[in-house]
Design a protein around this motif. Structure first.
Motif, PDB file in Angstrom:
ATOM      1  N   THR A 249       0.856  -1.177   0.000  1.00 35.64           N
ATOM      2  CA  THR A 249       0.000   0.000   0.000  1.00 35.64           C
ATOM      3  C   THR A 249       0.894   1.230   0.000  1.00 35.64           C
ATOM      4  N   MET A 250       0.680   2.097  -0.960  1.00 38.66           N
ATOM      5  CA  MET A 250       1.527   3.283  -1.105  1.00 38.66           C
ATOM      6  C   MET A 250       0.666   4.458  -1.550  1.00 38.66           C
ATOM      7  N   THR A 251       1.224   5.634  -1.509  1.00 39.93           N
ATOM      8  CA  THR A 251       0.520   6.799  -2.028  1.00 39.93           C
ATOM      9  C   THR A 251       0.629   6.810  -3.548  1.00 39.93           C
ATOM     10  N   TRP A 252      -0.288   7.515  -4.179  1.00 38.44           N
ATOM     11  CA  TRP A 252      -0.195   7.661  -5.628  1.00 38.44           C
ATOM     12  C   TRP A 252       1.037   8.480  -6.013  1.00 38.44           C
ATOM     13  N   GLY A 253       1.316   9.515  -5.246  1.00 39.20           N
ATOM     14  CA  GLY A 253       2.421  10.398  -5.597  1.00 39.20           C
ATOM     15  C   GLY A 253       3.622  10.235  -4.690  1.00 39.20           C
ATOM     16  N   GLY A 254       4.541  11.203  -4.758  1.00 39.02           N
ATOM     17  CA  GLY A 254       5.722  11.190  -3.900  1.00 39.02           C
ATOM     18  C   GLY A 254       6.595   9.972  -4.118  1.00 39.02           C
ATOM     19  N   ALA A 255       7.047   9.377  -2.991  1.00 38.66           N
ATOM     20  CA  ALA A 255       7.903   8.185  -3.063  1.00 38.66           C
ATOM     21  C   ALA A 255       7.098   6.920  -3.263  1.00 38.66           C
ATOM     22  N   GLY A 256       5.755   7.063  -3.406  1.00 39.04           N
ATOM     23  CA  GLY A 256       4.901   5.901  -3.586  1.00 39.04           C
ATOM     24  C   GLY A 256       4.916   5.395  -5.017  1.00 39.04           C
ATOM     25  N   PHE A 289       1.906   9.488 -17.303  1.00 38.29           N
ATOM     26  CA  PHE A 289       1.280   8.175 -17.149  1.00 38.29           C
ATOM     27  C   PHE A 289       0.565   8.060 -15.805  1.00 38.29           C
ATOM     28  N   LEU A 290       1.223   8.510 -14.740  1.00 37.62           N
ATOM     29  CA  LEU A 290       0.588   8.477 -13.422  1.00 37.62           C
ATOM     30  C   LEU A 290      -0.707   9.275 -13.439  1.00 37.62           C
ATOM     31  N   ARG A 291      -0.669  10.442 -14.074  1.00 37.43           N
ATOM     32  CA  ARG A 291      -1.866  11.283 -14.117  1.00 37.43           C
ATOM     33  C   ARG A 291      -2.998  10.570 -14.857  1.00 37.43           C
ATOM     34  N   SER A 292      -2.671   9.823 -15.922  1.00 38.27           N
ATOM     35  CA  SER A 292      -3.714   9.106 -16.671  1.00 38.27           C
ATOM     36  C   SER A 292      -4.312   7.976 -15.827  1.00 38.27           C
ATOM     37  N   LEU A 293      -3.469   7.312 -15.038  1.00 36.16           N
ATOM     38  CA  LEU A 293      -3.978   6.266 -14.143  1.00 36.16           C
ATOM     39  C   LEU A 293      -4.934   6.864 -13.113  1.00 36.16           C
ATOM     40  N   PRO A 303      -2.067  17.586  -5.131  1.00 33.21           N
ATOM     41  CA  PRO A 303      -1.516  17.028  -3.885  1.00 33.21           C
ATOM     42  C   PRO A 303      -2.502  16.191  -3.092  1.00 33.21           C
ATOM     43  N   GLU A 304      -3.784  16.600  -3.076  1.00 32.56           N
ATOM     44  CA  GLU A 304      -4.764  15.838  -2.300  1.00 32.56           C
ATOM     45  C   GLU A 304      -4.918  14.424  -2.838  1.00 32.56           C
ATOM     46  N   GLY A 305      -5.027  14.301  -4.154  1.00 30.57           N
ATOM     47  CA  GLY A 305      -5.168  12.972  -4.756  1.00 30.57           C
ATOM     48  C   GLY A 305      -3.893  12.153  -4.640  1.00 30.57           C
ATOM     49  N   GLU A 306      -2.749  12.800  -4.832  1.00 31.51           N
ATOM     50  CA  GLU A 306      -1.478  12.073  -4.771  1.00 31.51           C
ATOM     51  C   GLU A 306      -1.186  11.552  -3.371  1.00 31.51           C
TER      52      GLU A 306
END
Length: 543
Positions: A249-256, A289-293, A303-306
């Motif tokens: 389990t990780m965040t969408w953004g940052g080091a995730g 790519f991350l944004r499309s996912l 930031p809230e979503g990530e």
């Protein structure tokens, strides 16, 4: 693997963002090794393991003996743990070796059992012949030159030593299966505006094919086993398919997830070819790519979503192989001779059985079982004779194998002894069913079932005697040592009682599933189906 060897590669970010391997994976590999050590002709042990392409050393340290209260546990304790006294990690990248050495230092005294060497997997000249008990490779096997590596592995491994290598393939978002095509297109597509597919190094094809392209040589290896922890993701792969065990389990953004995407070696090569991609105002290809996912998963941008969490899983393919056993080991030679005799004895039955249709009646089943039991009896006599004629001693270098071989034979005897009682137990159950219906009638199914169960349980107590009854009382359960001291007659009675009780359990389940079936029909169907399954279990070898 050249990308990871470059000076510009950031090993720290790689270690933070990459998934870790679950302990269950290592336990399954160590258990495989433990079972191999019980086979006559195995000289491997728990002294030295090697991790090829060790990276930051996370998997390397998992091979060590576990700790308890700050002490490294040693083999030979009452319940010895599984693990090695020392482990050597090998990696071509100086950055990875440096990170692995730092990781070992963070483990304190335990880390002193770890050593790291910079170099290629295919050149193990610093290791002596037969100086290693296990070799593993985590997410690295697809980079190796196996034509050069297999001979090196054979040279450094002890007889019966283990090779284990595994890779995980494209990540999946557990709760968003509809995003899988997007992930595949990004990782394997050909459009340079949306995909990094063409920029993987050649070994990626082997990874995508879940290591099916890597086979052990035709000689020098006694076993190659493949397991796919892929769930439903790759149904075309050979069985078995087990549930994925690599999840994080990780965040969408940052080091995730974003950080994980940035560890792809293909991304580094892509950006070497398209340096302008890093200057785009809408982000580089990994960011896009991350944004499309996130958009397809209906995660808000920014930031809230990530900061939201997402569960990621990785299908994993595992291959374990055992080096050949010592052909000079006298117990191995004796076992080989015994197995040849067993094979010859069973061949006639197996040839005949392969041409027979399924038994349609209890009478056909009984007659077929009589032939099968007779063959099993011959094999049991062979095993018993071999046990009774073992030499008292052999050369000191092989003396330790005597107990190992005796354990192997004893295991065969236990299986064959149970097979001898199979027909007798079902004949008993069938006769009690017929007698019950004479007493109560075939129409009153519930009453007949209840009476049959009552009579069967009485027979279990009668056959098993006080020892079996004691064993099934929780406060006085028999230990393995007590069972080992039973005479052949007591053991046979114990096994028959166990067989009768297992028939009771299955019959009760069938009666719940198919209520109001006459007890004789229920037992008759169970008899024919169970006998067909048991007589098809012709495997004798333990390897």
């Amino acid at each position: 693997m050249a990308t990871f060897a470059k000076k510009s590669f950031d090993a720290a970010k790689y270690a933070v963002s990459r998934p870790t391997y679950p302990r269950a994976l290592f336990e399954s590999i160590l258990s495989y090794h433990e079972q191999s050590l019980e086979i006559p002709g195995a000289s491997a042990g728990w002294n030295h393991a090697v991790d090829l392409g060790c990276g930051t050393g996370q998997a390397t340290s998992e091979l060590l003996l576990p700790q308890r209260e700050g002490e490294i546990l040693q083999p030979g304790e009452e319940e010895p743990p599984l693990g090695f006294l020392r482990v050597t990690g090998i990696d071509p990248s100086p950055q990875m070796v440096g990170a692995a050495t730092a990781h070992a230092a963070s483990l304190g005294a335990r880390g002193e059992a770890l050593n790291f060497v910079q170099g290629p997997a295919e050149n193990l000249k610093f290791l002596d012949d037969k100086s290693v008990d296990m070799v593993v490779a985590a997410q690295a096997a697809h980079w190796f030159d196996w034509e050069r590596l297999w001979p090196e592995l054979s040279r450094v491994l002890n007889y019966g030593g283990t090779v284990a290598f595994w890779v995980y393939s494209e990540f999946r978002l557990t709760k968003f299966p509809h995003l899988t095509p997007l992930i595949t297109e990004y990782a394997q597509g050909t459009d340079p505006t949306t995909s990094i597919g063409p920029y993987w190094e050649p070994g990626r094809r082997i990874l995508n094919n879940h290591l099916l392209d890597i086979n052990a040589p035709s000689s020098g290896w006694d076993d190659v086993t493949r397991v796919f922890f892929t769930g439903d993701h790759y149904p075309e792969l050979p069985e078995p398919h087990l549930e994925p065990i690599m999840r994080k389990t990780m965040t969408w953004g940052g080091a995730g997830l974003h950080g994980y995407l940035r560890t792809f070696s293909a991304l580094n090569r892509y950006q070497e070819s398209f340096p302008e991609d890093l200057q785009r105002s809408d982000g580089d290809i990994a960011t896009r790519f991350l944004r499309s996912l996130m958009a397809s998963a209906e995660i808000p941008e920014g930031p809230e979503g990530e900061a939201q969490e997402v569960e990621v899983e990785w299908p994993l393919a595992l291959v374990v192989a055992r080096k050949e056993l010592d052909p000079k080991d006298p117990w191995r030679q004796r076992q080989t001779a015994l197995y040849a005799r067993v094979d010859a004895t069973r061949q006639a039955w197996e040839d005949k059985a392969s041409t027979l249709p399924a038994a349609a009646t209890v009478e056909e089943t009984s007659a077929r079982l009589d032939e099968w039991v007779a063959v099993q009896k011959e094999v049991l006599d062979m095993v018993t004779e071999d046990m009774n004629t073992l030499p008292e001693s052999v050369g000191p270098e092989y003396e330790h194998g005597r107990d190992r071989y005796l354990q192997t034979l004893d295991g065969h005897r236990a299986t064959l002894s149970w097979q001898q009682s199979f027909k007798q137990s079902f004949d008993t159950a069938m006769q009690i069913a017929l007698d019950t219906e004479k007493e109560i009638g075939k129409e009153n199914c519930p009453a007949a079932l209840a009476r049959w169960l009552e009579l069967m349980r009485e027979r279990v107590k009668e056959v098993g005697g006080p020892l079996y009854q004691m064993d099934h009382e929780e406060s006085e359960e028999l230990s393995d040592a007590q069972i080992a001291e039973l005479s052949d007659g007591q053991l046979a009675s114990y096994e028959q009682a166990e067989a009768l009780e297992s028939i009771i359990r299955v019959a009760e389940e069938l009666a719940d599933a198919v209520p109001n079936e006459p007890i004789s029909d229920l037992v008759r169907g169970l008899y024919t189906s169970a006998s067909a399954e048991v007589t098809n279990q012709t495997e004798f070898r333990d390897e």
